[in-house]
Design an enzyme around this catalytic site. Sequence first.
Site, mmCIF file in Angstrom:
data_model
loop_
_atom_site.group_PDB
_atom_site.id
_atom_site.type_symbol
_atom_site.label_atom_id
_atom_site.label_comp_id
_atom_site.label_asym_id
_atom_site.label_seq_id
_atom_site.Cartn_x
_atom_site.Cartn_y
_atom_site.Cartn_z
ATOM 1 N N PHE A 24 0.559 -1.266 -0.406
ATOM 2 C CA PHE A 24 0.051 0.032 -0.340
ATOM 3 C C PHE A 24 0.974 1.452 0.231
ATOM 4 C CE2 PHE A 24 -3.395 3.170 1.648
ATOM 5 C CZ PHE A 24 -3.903 2.614 1.294
ATOM 6 N N ASP A 74 1.122 -5.102 8.818
ATOM 7 C CA ASP A 74 -0.218 -4.635 7.910
ATOM 8 C C ASP A 74 -0.959 -5.494 8.780
ATOM 9 O OD1 ASP A 74 -1.828 -2.843 7.328
ATOM 10 O OD2 ASP A 74 -0.974 -1.139 6.286
ATOM 11 N N TYR A 132 -11.129 1.528 9.987
ATOM 12 C CA TYR A 132 -12.056 1.654 9.821
ATOM 13 C C TYR A 132 -12.718 0.933 7.822
ATOM 14 C CZ TYR A 132 -8.714 4.815 6.721
ATOM 15 O OH TYR A 132 -7.771 4.305 5.753
ATOM 16 N N LYS A 133 -11.973 0.270 8.088
ATOM 17 C CA LYS A 133 -11.836 -0.567 6.761
ATOM 18 C C LYS A 133 -13.821 -2.085 7.842
ATOM 19 C CE LYS A 133 -8.478 0.528 4.779
ATOM 20 N NZ LYS A 133 -6.863 0.375 4.469
ATOM 21 N N ARG A 172 -12.845 -3.511 -7.099
ATOM 22 C CA ARG A 172 -12.652 -4.356 -6.033
ATOM 23 C C ARG A 172 -13.943 -4.299 -5.805
ATOM 24 N NH1 ARG A 172 -8.692 -2.379 -1.682
ATOM 25 N NH2 ARG A 172 -10.333 -0.671 -2.257
HETATM 26 C C1 LIG Z 1 -6.071 1.814 4.073
HETATM 27 C C2 LIG Z 1 -4.704 1.020 4.668
HETATM 28 C C3 LIG Z 1 -4.064 2.027 4.736
HETATM 29 C C4 LIG Z 1 -4.322 3.569 5.741
HETATM 30 O O1 LIG Z 1 -3.317 4.217 6.425
HETATM 31 P P1 LIG Z 1 -4.702 5.561 7.021
HETATM 32 O O2 LIG Z 1 -3.355 5.990 7.847
HETATM 33 O O3 LIG Z 1 -4.835 4.960 7.767
HETATM 34 O O4 LIG Z 1 -5.024 6.543 6.225
HETATM 35 C C5 LIG Z 1 -2.237 1.765 5.610
HETATM 36 N N1 LIG Z 1 -2.040 0.541 4.302
HETATM 37 C C6 LIG Z 1 -3.156 -0.471 4.161
HETATM 38 C C7 LIG Z 1 -2.218 -1.639 3.877
HETATM 39 C C8 LIG Z 1 -4.389 -0.291 4.187
HETATM 40 O O5 LIG Z 1 -4.657 -0.739 3.434
#
Ligand SMILES: *Cc1c(COP(=O)(O)O)cnc(C)c1O
Length: 418
Positions: free
Chosen positions: A133, A203, A228-229, A377
């Site tokens: 990511f 992560d 938030y996911k 997705r």
């Molecule tokens: C959604 C996501 C993030 C989000 O990071 P934020 O700091 O909350 O914006 C980070 N890493 C991964 C792998 C994600 O899927």
Amino acid sequence: MYDLPKNDEISQDLCASLDAADPLAPWRDEFVLPQGITYLDGMSLGALPKAASKKVADVVDHQWGQGLIRSWNTAGWIDAPQRLAAKVAPLIGADADEVVMADSTSVNLFKLLVAALRLRPNRRVILTESNNFPTNIYVASGIERMHGDIEVKLVPQGNFDEALNEDVAVVLLTHVDYKSSQMHDMSNVTRRAHECGALVLWDLSHTAGAMCIDLQGSAADLAVGCGYKYLNGGPGAPAYLFVARHHHGEIDQPITAWMGHARPFDFAIDYAPAQGITQFLSGTPSIVALAAMEASLDIWSQIDLPMIRAKSTAMSELFIRSVEHQLAPSAIQLASPRDETQRGSHVGLCHPQAYAVMQAMIDRGVIGDFREPNLMRFGFAPLYTSFVDAWCAATTLVDVIESRAWDQPRFRQRAAVT
Ligand SMILES: *Cc1c(COP(=O)(O)O)cnc(C)c1O
């Protein structure tokens, strides 16, 4: 449970009967889901738990409005990061005192990457995958720019083995890939990294709330994840971080601020880190955001995780099969592993006009999302997604492609968030 028939015949009736037999189905009523919408984007923003609206209103109107400053003590605001962490811990196979809720995933990545480098002072490489990511790579690169001797090494997905050597301080991996949904074998990867003396930072943003994970059982060192996911904590919800207990004595994080101080209300000039996981707090937490997050975690505390995984794989399988059964193989490509044991809880499909196809689907009330350059997705959040939703998404997708309904200028207009 959740057994799909062996043949390819998937009908709306079959999906309705799977829903009728689904022990998780009643949880759907605990969420706000707009009429006429099929929501398959829970891996980007989880749906709103009805309890969250109530809890946020109570925290704002009573705890803040009436309690004012007293609520830090009387309403338990000051302990919220640890109290919520205790509710996240069972979802990720950790003990309560190894987890804390704080900041965003990105900020927690920064704290833990620097902490990992400090635990391995004679090594200089952060090893990660080029498909990671992007925020993870940006954070690592920022650290590289701060420390002249640190190097971020990017390798293609799954190729970190060859790059593992005695220079590697920490391997930074996302457990379930945000695009392909490809899953790493957490125990195996962690063991290989440990064999060469490196730490692993996982992560779990696309993992927690979609399957069982066992950080302790995998001997994981460090982890971060998003609220938030699949965890449904609301837009910009607080994130969590994990540090294995055996690192607590030595570990040292870089955003030293008062909430991570041993005695913040001494207002001492000198910094003294709190014991254990609390030192990973930085500034004052967002109490209103934590309230929404806690309402969702109180649902999660009642959920059987193996059941979540079983439903997730059944829904994904049903979706993939219905699409493959109805569309010619040349019309669309599966971007996710066909083998469900290798796949997270979303399914990626490639189409040359993926953006327009997704916009046309959203126009028909089926919400998934788009990722560059040609990926759609579809996320299957097992708490509130039904088998009929999966069926409806597949049939809408097939119809939008076969009828070329996507082929309109309005569906090519890019918005800021895709
Ligand atoms: C959604 C996501 C993030 C989000 O990071 P934020 O700091 O909350 O914006 C980070 N890493 C991964 C792998 C994600 O899927």
